[in-house]
Design an enzyme around this catalytic site. Structure first.
Site, mmCIF file in Angstrom:
data_model
loop_
_atom_site.group_PDB
_atom_site.id
_atom_site.type_symbol
_atom_site.label_atom_id
_atom_site.label_comp_id
_atom_site.label_asym_id
_atom_site.label_seq_id
_atom_site.Cartn_x
_atom_site.Cartn_y
_atom_site.Cartn_z
ATOM 1 N NE ARG A 81 -4.742 78.701 -20.607
ATOM 2 C CZ ARG A 81 -3.440 78.566 -20.352
ATOM 3 N NH1 ARG A 81 -2.982 77.412 -19.879
ATOM 4 N NH2 ARG A 81 -2.597 79.552 -20.556
ATOM 5 C CG ASP A 104 0.829 81.118 -22.297
ATOM 6 O OD1 ASP A 104 -0.264 80.831 -22.823
ATOM 7 O OD2 ASP A 104 1.441 82.179 -22.524
ATOM 8 C CB THR A 105 0.850 76.626 -25.995
ATOM 9 O OG1 THR A 105 -0.571 76.790 -26.145
ATOM 10 C CG2 THR A 105 1.138 75.421 -25.119
ATOM 11 N NE ARG A 154 -9.946 79.502 -19.990
ATOM 12 C CZ ARG A 154 -8.860 80.061 -20.537
ATOM 13 N NH1 ARG A 154 -8.554 79.806 -21.800
ATOM 14 N NH2 ARG A 154 -8.085 80.850 -19.818
#
Length: 294
Positions: free
Chosen positions: A104, A109-110, A156
């Site tokens: 990650r 942030d997308t 992650r």
């Protein structure tokens, strides 16, 4: 004898003003020269002011483009990994220490492309396609960890990702395909630079910033794009669109049986299909669980 000298004294006195004339003329010449300079100086001064403004603007632009940060010259070790696949705009899968791990991207942030609750969000497919192209074309893929925890609650890996030396987070922010988010101490090494990159893309209305109030501190708001589109196009005519806001043309639809099917522009059902998701490639649609029509 005195009478003989007297005429000479008179003549000498008459010559004195003449002797003083050249200095007086010289002062006059200097005075005129000074006036000439003063007459020319407004024009010269105006040009100088304009040049100074231009130079000042150029220096300002140069400073903005070459702004330095305390983190620029850090010699931090990176770990080379092997790409498995691009999962999302802000997540990839790699081979790390002999295991397949999801990574990650830190501090960004997308929009989503395959979230079980949020589904496909505007500019999500574009962000994923950008990341996918960048990491797949890279000859060298590396991870850089921050000083805090290197895993999130989903196990992650949390890292800054480099594709041939270029940080993917920075590239996404420059394109307006990501927002600065999930800022948790102490993993904030590049947050100042990221915020500056976001300000630039936001001021240029790039990507997610092209729709007012779509990207916020609490996430993405697709309803803002729908409202913006309705205000721009007027009442809904019921005709399905043939392109997504970001230019992707493959439509994803879930039928009455719950089957996920994608339609390319060549599909006979393309025009009548109302998209629930958009994809930039058939591979991307397949990865999201959609299949081609039979």
């Amino acid at each position: 004898m005195k009478k003989a000298i007297f005429p000479f004294l008179i003549a000498g006195l008459l010559l004195l003003p003449g002797c003083s004339e050249p200095p007086a003329m010289k002062e006059l010449t200097q005075s005129h020269s000074g006036q000439a300079i003063q007459q020319q100086s407004p024009t010269t001064g105006s040009g100088s002011i304009q040049t100074d403004k231009s130079d000042k603007q150029h220096r300002t632009d140069s400073r903005n483009q070459s702004k330095s940060y305390p983190t620029d010259n850090l010699d931090i070790a990176k770990v080379q990994v092997k790409l498995v696949k691009a999962v999302d705009g802000d997540t990839i899968s790699v081979q790390y220490e002999g295991k397949t791990e999801n990574v990650r991207f830190l501090l960004v942030d997308t929009p989503e492309t395959s979230h079980p609750r949020l589904g496909v969000q505007p500019f999500g497919p574009e962000a994923k396609a950008f990341t996918k192209k960048m990491v797949e074309n890279a000859k060298k893929l590396e991870l850089e960890f921050d000083i805090g925890p290197n895993r999130d609650k989903y196990s992650r890996l949390l890292a800054y990702v480099y594709a041939d030396g270029k940080m993917v987070q920075e590239a996404l922010l420059e394109q307006g395909l990501a927002r600065v988010a999930y800022i948790y101490q102490p993993n904030v090494r590049y947050v100042d630079k990221f915020n500056d990159l976001q300000k630039i893309s936001r001021s240029r209305s790039l990507g997610i910033w092209s729709v007012e109030d779509y990207a916020r501190e609490d996430g993405f708001h697709p309803e803002k794009q729908k409202a913006d589109r309705a205000a721009t196009t007027g009442p809904n005519t019921g005709a399905p669109s043939s392109t997504s806001p970001g230019g992707c043309r493959i439509k994803g639809n879930i039928n009455a049986k719950g089957e996920k099917i994608y339609h390319t522009p060549d599909s006979p059902y393309y025009e009548r299909t109302k998209p629930e998701s958009w994809f930039c490639s058939e591979e991307e649609a397949a990865e999201a669980g959609f299949r081609a029509p039979r």
